[in-house]
Design a protein around this motif. Structure first.
Motif, mmCIF file in Angstrom:
data_model
loop_
_atom_site.group_PDB
_atom_site.id
_atom_site.type_symbol
_atom_site.label_atom_id
_atom_site.label_comp_id
_atom_site.label_asym_id
_atom_site.label_seq_id
_atom_site.Cartn_x
_atom_site.Cartn_y
_atom_site.Cartn_z
ATOM 1 N N ASP A 1 -3.100 6.359 0.547
ATOM 2 C CA ASP A 1 -2.267 7.104 1.489
ATOM 3 C C ASP A 1 -2.443 6.389 2.819
ATOM 4 O OD1 ASP A 1 -0.906 8.869 3.118
ATOM 5 O OD2 ASP A 1 -1.842 10.665 2.271
ATOM 6 N N TYR A 2 -1.478 5.545 3.159
ATOM 7 C CA TYR A 2 -1.581 4.650 4.305
ATOM 8 C C TYR A 2 -0.423 4.887 5.254
ATOM 9 C CZ TYR A 2 -1.619 0.210 6.867
ATOM 10 O OH TYR A 2 -1.638 -0.739 7.849
ATOM 11 N N SER A 3 -0.752 5.176 6.513
ATOM 12 C CA SER A 3 0.266 5.455 7.521
ATOM 13 C C SER A 3 -0.157 4.850 8.862
ATOM 14 C CB SER A 3 0.458 6.970 7.656
ATOM 15 O OG SER A 3 1.473 7.257 8.566
ATOM 16 N N PRO A 4 0.157 3.563 9.074
ATOM 17 C CA PRO A 4 -0.278 2.917 10.311
ATOM 18 C C PRO A 4 0.533 3.325 11.544
ATOM 19 C CG PRO A 4 1.041 1.407 9.027
ATOM 20 C CD PRO A 4 0.863 2.644 8.196
ATOM 21 N N THR A 5 1.739 3.893 11.308
ATOM 22 C CA THR A 5 2.578 4.336 12.421
ATOM 23 C C THR A 5 3.172 5.698 12.078
ATOM 24 O OG1 THR A 5 4.687 3.447 11.627
ATOM 25 C CG2 THR A 5 3.243 1.927 12.831
ATOM 26 N N ARG B 1 4.850 5.363 6.130
ATOM 27 C CA ARG B 1 3.755 5.897 5.304
ATOM 28 C C ARG B 1 4.030 5.514 3.866
ATOM 29 N NH1 ARG B 1 2.233 12.302 4.455
ATOM 30 N NH2 ARG B 1 0.384 11.971 3.149
#
Length: 143
Positions: A33-37, A41
């Motif tokens: 679960d990756y959401s850099p901004t 996502r």
């Protein structure tokens, strides 16, 4: 040359709702679960025993939510898989099987294939956005 399908993108409107559906109801494992901004996502989920995962998220596809059709989840015991999903609150269709099996022309009859033949019995369900999954039996061994 080897080609391997490893990820299928599933277009959804609400990532949290889809995440809960696939993890809590269907039983997929949460891998990433990756959401850099705030606008991107990616959530990667894997069905139990599968080497292919799905991805849901924001900013990962322009496909309309709910447009995925007929992605197959293959199971060894269709009755047990259907019962498991129903117990977890997933609406699953009745089981149907190909007929006539020897010269199948696209027709179906209710229930499991009497011989429990590979690739012959099906049921389906949809996620909250309407993406449709097909359960297909393969490898059933009678006790």
């Amino acid at each position: 040359m080897k080609f391997s399908v490893e990820v299928i993108t599933v277009p959804v409107t609400d990532v949290e709702r889809a995440l809960r559906f696939y993890v809590d109801q269907v039983g997929f494992a949460l891998d990433v679960d990756y959401s850099p901004t705030g606008t991107f996502r990616v959530v990667q989920l894997t069905p139990p025993g599968s080497s292919c995962s799905i991805q849901i998220g924001n900013g990962i596809t322009d496909a309309p939510a709910g447009s995925l059709r007929n992605s197959y989840l293959v199971v060894a015991d269709l009755e047990a898989a259907r019962r498991h999903l129903l117990e977890r609150g997933v609406q699953v269709s009745d089981i149907r099987h190909k007929t006539p099996i020897a010269a199948w022309d696209g027709g179906f009859a209710p229930g499991l294939d009497p011989a429990r033949g590979d690739y012959a019995s099906f049921a389906d369900f949809s996620d909250p956005d309407g993406n449709r999954w097909v359960l297909q039996e393969r490898g059933h061994r009678k006790a």
